[in-house]
Design a protein around this motif. Sequence first.
Motif, PDB file in Angstrom:
ATOM      1  N   ASN A 158      -8.390   8.247   0.142  1.00 45.92           N
ATOM      2  CA  ASN A 158      -7.569   9.469   0.166  1.00 45.92           C
ATOM      3  C   ASN A 158      -6.361   9.334  -0.760  1.00 45.92           C
ATOM      4  OD1 ASN A 158      -9.254  10.684   2.065  1.00 45.92           O
ATOM      5  ND2 ASN A 158      -8.173   9.702   3.734  1.00 45.92           N
ATOM      6  N   GLY A 159      -6.534   8.628  -1.863  1.00 42.43           N
ATOM      7  CA  GLY A 159      -5.466   8.456  -2.832  1.00 42.43           C
ATOM      8  C   GLY A 159      -4.484   7.353  -2.497  1.00 42.43           C
ATOM      9  N   LEU A 160      -4.688   6.653  -1.399  1.00 45.20           N
ATOM     10  CA  LEU A 160      -3.789   5.571  -1.014  1.00 45.20           C
ATOM     11  C   LEU A 160      -4.506   4.237  -1.158  1.00 45.20           C
ATOM     12  CD1 LEU A 160      -2.417   7.213   2.248  1.00 45.20           C
ATOM     13  CD2 LEU A 160      -1.344   7.209  -0.009  1.00 45.20           C
ATOM     14  N   ASP A 161      -3.900   3.312  -1.871  1.00 49.43           N
ATOM     15  CA  ASP A 161      -4.533   2.013  -2.092  1.00 49.43           C
ATOM     16  C   ASP A 161      -4.136   0.982  -1.051  1.00 49.43           C
ATOM     17  OD1 ASP A 161      -5.959   2.776  -4.353  1.00 49.43           O
ATOM     18  OD2 ASP A 161      -4.299   2.280  -5.682  1.00 49.43           O
ATOM     19  N   GLY A 162      -3.198   1.301  -0.191  1.00 47.36           N
ATOM     20  CA  GLY A 162      -2.739   0.323   0.787  1.00 47.36           C
ATOM     21  C   GLY A 162      -1.827  -0.691   0.133  1.00 47.36           C
ATOM     22  N   MET A 163      -1.665  -1.833   0.784  1.00 40.56           N
ATOM     23  CA  MET A 163      -0.748  -2.833   0.254  1.00 40.56           C
ATOM     24  C   MET A 163      -1.347  -3.557  -0.946  1.00 40.56           C
ATOM     25  SD  MET A 163      -0.713  -6.198   2.694  1.00 40.56           S
ATOM     26  CE  MET A 163      -0.812  -5.373   4.248  1.00 40.56           C
ATOM     27  N   SER A 164      -0.440  -4.023  -1.798  1.00 36.82           N
ATOM     28  CA  SER A 164      -0.880  -4.773  -2.971  1.00 36.82           C
ATOM     29  C   SER A 164      -1.147  -6.221  -2.580  1.00 36.82           C
ATOM     30  CB  SER A 164       0.210  -4.733  -4.050  1.00 36.82           C
ATOM     31  OG  SER A 164       1.336  -5.479  -3.628  1.00 36.82           O
ATOM     32  N   LEU A 165      -1.844  -6.911  -3.468  1.00 38.03           N
ATOM     33  CA  LEU A 165      -2.096  -8.328  -3.246  1.00 38.03           C
ATOM     34  C   LEU A 165      -0.772  -9.094  -3.221  1.00 38.03           C
ATOM     35  CD1 LEU A 165      -4.264 -10.432  -2.805  1.00 38.03           C
ATOM     36  CD2 LEU A 165      -4.452 -10.668  -5.288  1.00 38.03           C
ATOM     37  N   ARG A 166       0.203  -8.655  -4.010  1.00 34.48           N
ATOM     38  CA  ARG A 166       1.530  -9.284  -4.010  1.00 34.48           C
ATOM     39  C   ARG A 166       2.185  -9.150  -2.631  1.00 34.48           C
ATOM     40  NH1 ARG A 166       7.063  -7.514  -5.770  1.00 34.48           N
ATOM     41  NH2 ARG A 166       8.094  -9.385  -6.538  1.00 34.48           N
ATOM     42  N   ASP A 167       2.111  -7.946  -2.061  1.00 31.37           N
ATOM     43  CA  ASP A 167       2.680  -7.742  -0.723  1.00 31.37           C
ATOM     44  C   ASP A 167       1.952  -8.592   0.315  1.00 31.37           C
ATOM     45  OD1 ASP A 167       4.597  -5.925  -1.600  1.00 31.37           O
ATOM     46  OD2 ASP A 167       3.338  -4.189  -1.192  1.00 31.37           O
ATOM     47  N   TRP A 168       0.639  -8.705   0.187  1.00 31.24           N
ATOM     48  CA  TRP A 168      -0.144  -9.514   1.126  1.00 31.24           C
ATOM     49  C   TRP A 168       0.283 -10.985   1.042  1.00 31.24           C
ATOM     50  CZ3 TRP A 168      -2.963  -9.595   5.308  1.00 31.24           C
ATOM     51  CH2 TRP A 168      -3.791 -10.689   5.575  1.00 31.24           C
ATOM     52  N   PHE A 169       0.356 -11.503  -0.194  1.00 30.52           N
ATOM     53  CA  PHE A 169       0.785 -12.891  -0.375  1.00 30.52           C
ATOM     54  C   PHE A 169       2.185 -13.107   0.214  1.00 30.52           C
ATOM     55  CE2 PHE A 169      -1.953 -13.774  -4.424  1.00 30.52           C
ATOM     56  CZ  PHE A 169      -3.048 -14.043  -3.633  1.00 30.52           C
ATOM     57  N   ALA A 170       3.109 -12.179  -0.066  1.00 25.61           N
ATOM     58  CA  ALA A 170       4.479 -12.319   0.435  1.00 25.61           C
ATOM     59  C   ALA A 170       4.502 -12.278   1.962  1.00 25.61           C
ATOM     60  CB  ALA A 170       5.366 -11.221  -0.150  1.00 25.61           C
ATOM     61  N   GLY A 171       3.716 -11.405   2.545  1.00 22.63           N
ATOM     62  CA  GLY A 171       3.659 -11.322   4.003  1.00 22.63           C
ATOM     63  C   GLY A 171       3.117 -12.593   4.629  1.00 22.63           C
TER      64      GLY A 171
END
Length: 89
Positions: free
Chosen positions: A20-33
């Motif tokens: 729906n046009g939303l990609d969710g979190m980036s891989l950078r955000d995932w790594f940081a989390g």
Amino acid sequence: MSMKIEDGGPAFPVLYGQTNGLDGMSLRDWFAGQQAAAAMTSANGLGSFSKAERVAAFKIVAEISYEVADALLAARSKSAPAPSPARSA
């Protein structure tokens, strides 16, 4: 003028048209989390600090977590295999 931060693309890619046009979190955000969660597992005793001290500590954890994420993305891009040449049919 701001530079675009390399974010590694979506952390959990899906087929085109299913977001729906939303990609969710980036891989950078995932790594940081993931880094922040690991750092906080060793944060025993933070309850004894004042709120201001905890907020300061959390800001440091956040900054370091994104530094780690950026390093992981940089290492990932260096170790990525070169694209294979297109095969002719």
